[in-house]
Design an enzyme around this catalytic site. Structure first.
Site, PDB file in Angstrom:
ATOM      1  N   HIS A   1       0.827  -1.224   0.000  1.00 47.20           N
ATOM      2  CA  HIS A   1       0.000   0.000   0.000  1.00 47.20           C
ATOM      3  C   HIS A   1       0.859   1.271   0.000  1.00 47.20           C
ATOM      4  O   HIS A   1       0.508   2.266   0.626  1.00 47.20           O
ATOM      5  CB  HIS A   1      -0.959   0.029   1.192  1.00 47.20           C
ATOM      6  CG  HIS A   1      -1.966  -1.090   1.197  1.00 47.20           C
ATOM      7  ND1 HIS A   1      -3.221  -0.967   0.676  1.00 47.20           N
ATOM      8  CD2 HIS A   1      -1.881  -2.366   1.655  1.00 47.20           C
ATOM      9  CE1 HIS A   1      -3.880  -2.106   0.821  1.00 47.20           C
ATOM     10  NE2 HIS A   1      -3.082  -2.977   1.412  1.00 47.20           N
TER      11      HIS A   1
ATOM     12  N   ASN B   1     -10.396  -2.801   2.505  1.00 45.54           N
ATOM     13  CA  ASN B   1     -10.083  -2.837   1.078  1.00 45.54           C
ATOM     14  C   ASN B   1     -11.339  -2.565   0.273  1.00 45.54           C
ATOM     15  O   ASN B   1     -12.445  -2.585   0.817  1.00 45.54           O
ATOM     16  CB  ASN B   1      -9.548  -4.225   0.685  1.00 45.54           C
ATOM     17  CG  ASN B   1      -8.059  -4.387   0.979  1.00 45.54           C
ATOM     18  OD1 ASN B   1      -7.329  -3.407   1.114  1.00 45.54           O
ATOM     19  ND2 ASN B   1      -7.614  -5.619   1.075  1.00 45.54           N
TER      20      ASN B   1
ATOM     21  N   TYR C   1       0.693  -4.030  12.115  1.00 40.84           N
ATOM     22  CA  TYR C   1       0.605  -2.597  11.792  1.00 40.84           C
ATOM     23  C   TYR C   1       1.425  -1.710  12.736  1.00 40.84           C
ATOM     24  O   TYR C   1       2.238  -0.897  12.277  1.00 40.84           O
ATOM     25  CB  TYR C   1      -0.866  -2.159  11.704  1.00 40.84           C
ATOM     26  CG  TYR C   1      -1.550  -2.713  10.472  1.00 40.84           C
ATOM     27  CD1 TYR C   1      -1.821  -4.073  10.365  1.00 40.84           C
ATOM     28  CD2 TYR C   1      -1.891  -1.909   9.407  1.00 40.84           C
ATOM     29  CE1 TYR C   1      -2.416  -4.606   9.238  1.00 40.84           C
ATOM     30  CE2 TYR C   1      -2.488  -2.430   8.269  1.00 40.84           C
ATOM     31  CZ  TYR C   1      -2.753  -3.779   8.197  1.00 40.84           C
ATOM     32  OH  TYR C   1      -3.330  -4.309   7.068  1.00 40.84           O
TER      33      TYR C   1
HETATM   34 FE1  HDD Z   1      -2.620  -4.710   5.426  1.00 42.53          FE
HETATM   35  C1  HDD Z   1      -1.137  -1.705   5.081  1.00 42.53           C
HETATM   36  C2  HDD Z   1      -5.571  -3.404   4.208  1.00 42.53           C
HETATM   37  C3  HDD Z   1      -4.050  -7.848   5.504  1.00 42.53           C
HETATM   38  C4  HDD Z   1       0.101  -5.918   6.970  1.00 42.53           C
HETATM   39  N1  HDD Z   1      -3.231  -2.905   4.757  1.00 42.53           N
HETATM   40  C5  HDD Z   1      -2.464  -1.784   4.707  1.00 42.53           C
HETATM   41  C6  HDD Z   1      -3.248  -0.688   4.220  1.00 42.53           C
HETATM   42  C7  HDD Z   1      -4.495  -1.177   3.948  1.00 42.53           C
HETATM   43  C8  HDD Z   1      -4.482  -2.575   4.314  1.00 42.53           C
HETATM   44  C9  HDD Z   1      -5.681  -0.407   3.429  1.00 42.53           C
HETATM   45  C10 HDD Z   1      -2.748   0.716   3.980  1.00 42.53           C
HETATM   46  C11 HDD Z   1      -3.015   1.611   5.153  1.00 42.53           C
HETATM   47  C12 HDD Z   1      -2.613   3.020   4.809  1.00 42.53           C
HETATM   48  O1  HDD Z   1      -3.269   3.620   3.944  1.00 42.53           O
HETATM   49  O2  HDD Z   1      -1.653   3.492   5.388  1.00 42.53           O
HETATM   50  N2  HDD Z   1      -4.416  -5.492   4.872  1.00 42.53           N
HETATM   51  C13 HDD Z   1      -5.521  -4.771   4.503  1.00 42.53           C
HETATM   52  C14 HDD Z   1      -6.671  -5.640   4.476  1.00 42.53           C
HETATM   53  C15 HDD Z   1      -6.238  -6.885   4.817  1.00 42.53           C
HETATM   54  C16 HDD Z   1      -4.823  -6.799   5.085  1.00 42.53           C
HETATM   55  C17 HDD Z   1      -8.082  -5.206   4.136  1.00 42.53           C
HETATM   56  C18 HDD Z   1      -7.025  -8.161   4.947  1.00 42.53           C
HETATM   57  C19 HDD Z   1      -8.235  -8.202   5.399  1.00 42.53           C
HETATM   58  N3  HDD Z   1      -2.064  -6.554   6.074  1.00 42.53           N
HETATM   59  C20 HDD Z   1      -2.803  -7.701   6.049  1.00 42.53           C
HETATM   60  C21 HDD Z   1      -2.098  -8.756   6.740  1.00 42.53           C
HETATM   61  C22 HDD Z   1      -0.912  -8.206   7.167  1.00 42.53           C
HETATM   62  C23 HDD Z   1      -0.916  -6.832   6.740  1.00 42.53           C
HETATM   63  C24 HDD Z   1      -2.604 -10.160   6.934  1.00 42.53           C
HETATM   64  C25 HDD Z   1       0.209  -8.820   7.950  1.00 42.53           C
HETATM   65  C26 HDD Z   1       0.129  -9.860   8.722  1.00 42.53           C
HETATM   66  N4  HDD Z   1      -0.804  -3.962   5.860  1.00 42.53           N
HETATM   67  C27 HDD Z   1       0.145  -4.627   6.563  1.00 42.53           C
HETATM   68  C28 HDD Z   1       1.313  -3.756   6.941  1.00 42.53           C
HETATM   69  C29 HDD Z   1       0.943  -2.403   6.273  1.00 42.53           C
HETATM   70  C30 HDD Z   1      -0.417  -2.697   5.670  1.00 42.53           C
HETATM   71  C31 HDD Z   1       2.647  -4.329   6.610  1.00 42.53           C
HETATM   72  C32 HDD Z   1       1.954  -1.824   5.321  1.00 42.53           C
HETATM   73  C33 HDD Z   1       2.038  -0.372   5.617  1.00 42.53           C
HETATM   74  C34 HDD Z   1       1.234  -0.172   6.789  1.00 42.53           C
HETATM   75  O3  HDD Z   1       0.777  -1.383   7.229  1.00 42.53           O
HETATM   76  O4  HDD Z   1       1.002   0.891   7.305  1.00 42.53           O
HETATM   77  O5  HDD Z   1       1.387  -3.642   8.330  1.00 42.53           O
END
Ligand code: HDD
Length: 703
Positions: free
Chosen positions: A85, A158, A371
């Site tokens: 993202h 999402n 997160y």
């Molecule tokens: Fe995630 C970012 C949505 C599963 C780990 N995720 C991130 C963002 C969105 C989502 C919208 C961007 C937030 C922003 O605008 O700053 N992610 C989802 C959805 C998931 C999902 C809807 C399933 C239902 N994500 C998911 C899993 C993991 C992560 C299973 C890890 C175990 N996601 C992350 C992260 C991020 C992230 C690595 C990357 C940057 C951030 O968090 O801020 O922690």
């Protein structure tokens, strides 16, 4: 000078609550260089146009503190982009509940109709890096932060209802498979390559979400026209401690739309900031996007009717549990500074408020850790929640201290609890004193620690079928075309065969149509399609709002255009709220028409509709191959609009251009032709409301 006022810590005391307070708080941190003189970061006024040297051509001096100050800061301007993202756009707004939902939840922001809770939303693509194009095929993030009077609630969802995998431990695998190949860092921002389809074909629980992403849901036209989903099942808990299960939904009041793949790819070249600009422009013009927040409600005692309730690879069909609208969000303010707000906003699924609770969905549980962890990596400090965009609006009081970039100056010697020296402050907030309500959920009796998946996940195909069956014929065609492109980009024949096999377990017709395009033998039927359908999934069937506000229209002109005819359609559409532009060979005044785009700066993929007004001299210029249009740009403009099923109109001599562009059909096909534009106004408006004339799309012959 910035006024870092008392808002810094106890915002509730200093600033009150609501969107105004939020704006004032951000304003308190804003800096303006107007009428100031240059200083170093230590506030010393300097002339830093040249480095300090021993003579004009002499060696630079180590003591040049002004140089060091400037360059050192520059060297550190970037923070790590989000691992997923990374590409996103944000906006401020507010949320208002439709009524008092105290029967469902103790959450303050859902119990006070009329109260405006500030929000910040960030939309994003998943796989691309920060500078990647907006219109790639991808899942899009829809993350909303509510700055409630009881703390932050981050709904990090999402635009696609299910998720690829059900267990957070698989998240790095799916992301690694979709990211560019580690050897070459190719391809950028998409899944059209071997490793992604190797994973999808080897791990069929992904197929439901893959079908969503390969349909129009993966190529949004506008972020103002996307659904949002909380994906997981959450709990709502009311003041009496009663809990229900809910699935969160955002539904845009602008209707839904998507791009065609050909269009998305062309926009990716013409304007990589297409979605960002669309959002910024609408907000700047006062056409505020609105999204309704709703929930599907499942009573605790009914949970066993939906055995897949805690499996995020599945959805709860709206035909079984309709969405109850709770309130509305309005996005009404663009960010002032992209980095300070959109880049530094640190969403965390674990930021929750009283009245809302988590469930045992193992994807959700894993996210609760990931997160906050990733935000420390990005911002390099546990104090990232002290940044202006991340501070809760109601103030923070606890015994946490110190850490990198601590901006609070905590008073006194007491930083522990219990304490007599500080009067046992801050006091404990019991559940009945506004404290967070922990729902006393019963644990499965006799449960053992185990690394195994829940059995509903084994059913990979029935909801994939439900999705496929719920699409219209044109949406199915778009999905097949998308799959042919993506699977076709997999060089390895084994990868393609395994993917066709997975598709064949969803629907034999689907698998055969894709197989025919990717040089894989057409598979025999292995499974029956249940034929089940549900509501709410088709983009095409979602009603459009009955107006044309924010719809974009290009009026094709050249010297000799009939000004009266062009102005009649322009003025009408503009009055109706559309964003209309005259396209001409050169910018500026053209015989009384203000040309804002040329045939070089723009293209029909950037518009919702095209109109060619009367004017035989102009049409001659636009249709003759000449040095101004060596590649027949005006004709290509109209041909693309026709191919992409958009409304097209022409009056008088303009009709000739349509003929040369091989535009066929009448009003029922979205083609409006007449003597004068004034006779076509209402028809053209309704065509814009309808958006697309899918019947122009070429469908596969039966196989
Ligand atoms: Fe995630 C970012 C949505 C599963 C780990 N995720 C991130 C963002 C969105 C989502 C919208 C961007 C937030 C922003 O605008 O700053 N992610 C989802 C959805 C998931 C999902 C809807 C399933 C239902 N994500 C998911 C899993 C993991 C992560 C299973 C890890 C175990 N996601 C992350 C992260 C991020 C992230 C690595 C990357 C940057 C951030 O968090 O801020 O922690």
């Amino acid at each position: 000078m910035a006024n870092h006022s008392a808002c810094q810590n106890d915002a509730s005391k200093a600033c009150g609550s609501g969107q105004k307070a939020m704006e004032e708080r951000l304003e308190a941190f804003s800096l303006d260089n107007k009428n100031t003189q240059e200083t170093t970061t230590t506030g010393v006024k300097v002339d830093n146009r040249n480095t300090l040297k021993a003579g004009c051509q002499g060696p630079s001096l180590m003591q040049d503190f002004a140089f060091q100050d400037k360059i050192m800061h520059f060297d550190h301007e970037r923070i790590p982009e989000r691992v997923v993202h990374a590409r996103g756009v944000g906006a401020h707004g507010y949320f208002e509940a439709y009524k008092d939902w105290s029967d469902l939840t103790a959450a303050d922001f859902l119990r006070n109709p009329g109260k405006k809770t500030p929000v910040f939303v960030r939309f994003s693509t998943v796989l691309g890096s920060r500078g990647s194009p907006d219109t790639v095929r991808d899942v899009r993030g829809f993350a909303t932060r509510f700055y409630t009077d009881e703390g932050l609630f981050d709904l990090v969802g999402n635009v696609i209802a299910p998720f690829f995998v059900h267990d957070a431990i698989k998240f790095p695998d799916i992301i690694h498979s979709g990211k560019p190949h580690p050897s070459t860092e190719v391809p950028q921002a998409g899944t059209a390559h071997d490793t992604a389809y190797d994973f999808f074909g080897s791990f069929p629980e992904t197929i439901h979400t893959v079908l969503w992403a390969l349909s129009g849901r993966g190529i949004a036209k506008s972020l103002r026209q996307v659904d949002g989903f909380g994906v997981h099942t959450f709990r709502l808990i009311n003041e009496q401690g009663k809990s229900i299960f809910v699935k969160f939904h955002w539904k845009p009041l602008q209707g839904l739309s998507n791009l065609l793949w050909d269009e998305a790819q062309k926009i990716g070249g013409k304007n990589i900031d297409f979605h960002r600009q669309d959002l910024y422009t609408a907000i700047a013009k006062g056409d505020y996007p609105e999204y309704e927040l709703g929930v599907q409600i499942i009573k605790e005692e009914d949970a066993n009717k939906y055995p897949y309730l805690l499996d995020p690879t599945k959805l709860v069909p709206e035909s079984l549990v309709p969405v109850t609208p709770l309130g509305k969000m309005t996005l009404n303010r663009n960010v002032e500074n992209f980095f300070a707000e959109t880049e530094q906003v640190a969403f965390c699924v674990s930021r929750i408020v009283r009245g809302i609770g988590f469930t045992n969905d193992s994807l959700l549980q894993g996210r609760l850790f990931s997160y906050p962890d990733t935000q420390i990596n990005r911002m390099n400090s546990v104090n990232n929640m002290q940044l202006p965009i991340n501070r809760p609006i109601n103030g923070v009081h606890n015994n946490q201290r110190d850490g990198y970039m601590q901006t609070n100056i905590h008073k006194g010697d007491v930083s522990y609890f219990p304490n007599h020296l500080g009067g046992n402050a801050p006091a404990i907030a019991e559940e009945n004193q506004g404290g967070y309500i922990e729902y006393p959920e019963k644990i499965e009796p006799g449960a053992t620690k185990i690394r195994e998946q829940v059995s509903t996940v084994d059913d990979h195909y029935s909801q994939a079928q439900l999705y496929w069956n719920s699409l219209t014929v044109y949406e199915k065609q778009q999905t097949v075309d998308g799959l042919r492109f993506e699977v076709g980009k997999s060089v390895d024949l084994g990868v393609r065969k395994r993917m066709i096999d997975v598709l064949n377990h969803v629907d034999n017709g689907l698998a055969r149509r894709v197989a025919a395009g990717v040089n894989v033998p057409l598979p025999d039927k292995v499974t029956d399609n249940s034929g089940h359908t549900t509501v709410g999934l088709s983009i095409e069937e979602r009603p459009h709002p009955p107006h044309i506000k924010t719809k974009t229209v290009a009026i094709l002109t050249a010297p000799g255009t009939n000004v009266k005819d062009a102005k009649a359609i322009y003025d009408f559409l503009k009055k109706e709220g559309a964003y209309v532009e005259y396209v001409g060979p050169a910018l500026g005044d053209q015989e009384g028409l203000e040309i804002t785009q040329t045939y070089t700066t723009t293209s029909s993929v950037l518009f919702d509709a095209v109109y060619v007004p009367d004017g035989s001299e102009a049409i001659k210029k636009l249709t003759t191959k000449q040095s101004t249009f060596p590649y027949g740009e005006p004709l290509v403009f109209v041909m693309d609009a026709f191919r992409h099923c958009k409304p097209i109109g022409a009056s008088g001599a303009g009709v000739e251009l349509l003929k040369l562009a091989k535009v066929e059909g009448g009003e029922k096909d979205g083609v409006f032709i007449g003597e004068q534009s004034s006779g076509l106004l209402e028809g053209f408006k309704h065509a814009l409301i309808k958006q697309r004339y899918w019947t122009r799309m070429a469908l596969d012959p039966p196989m």
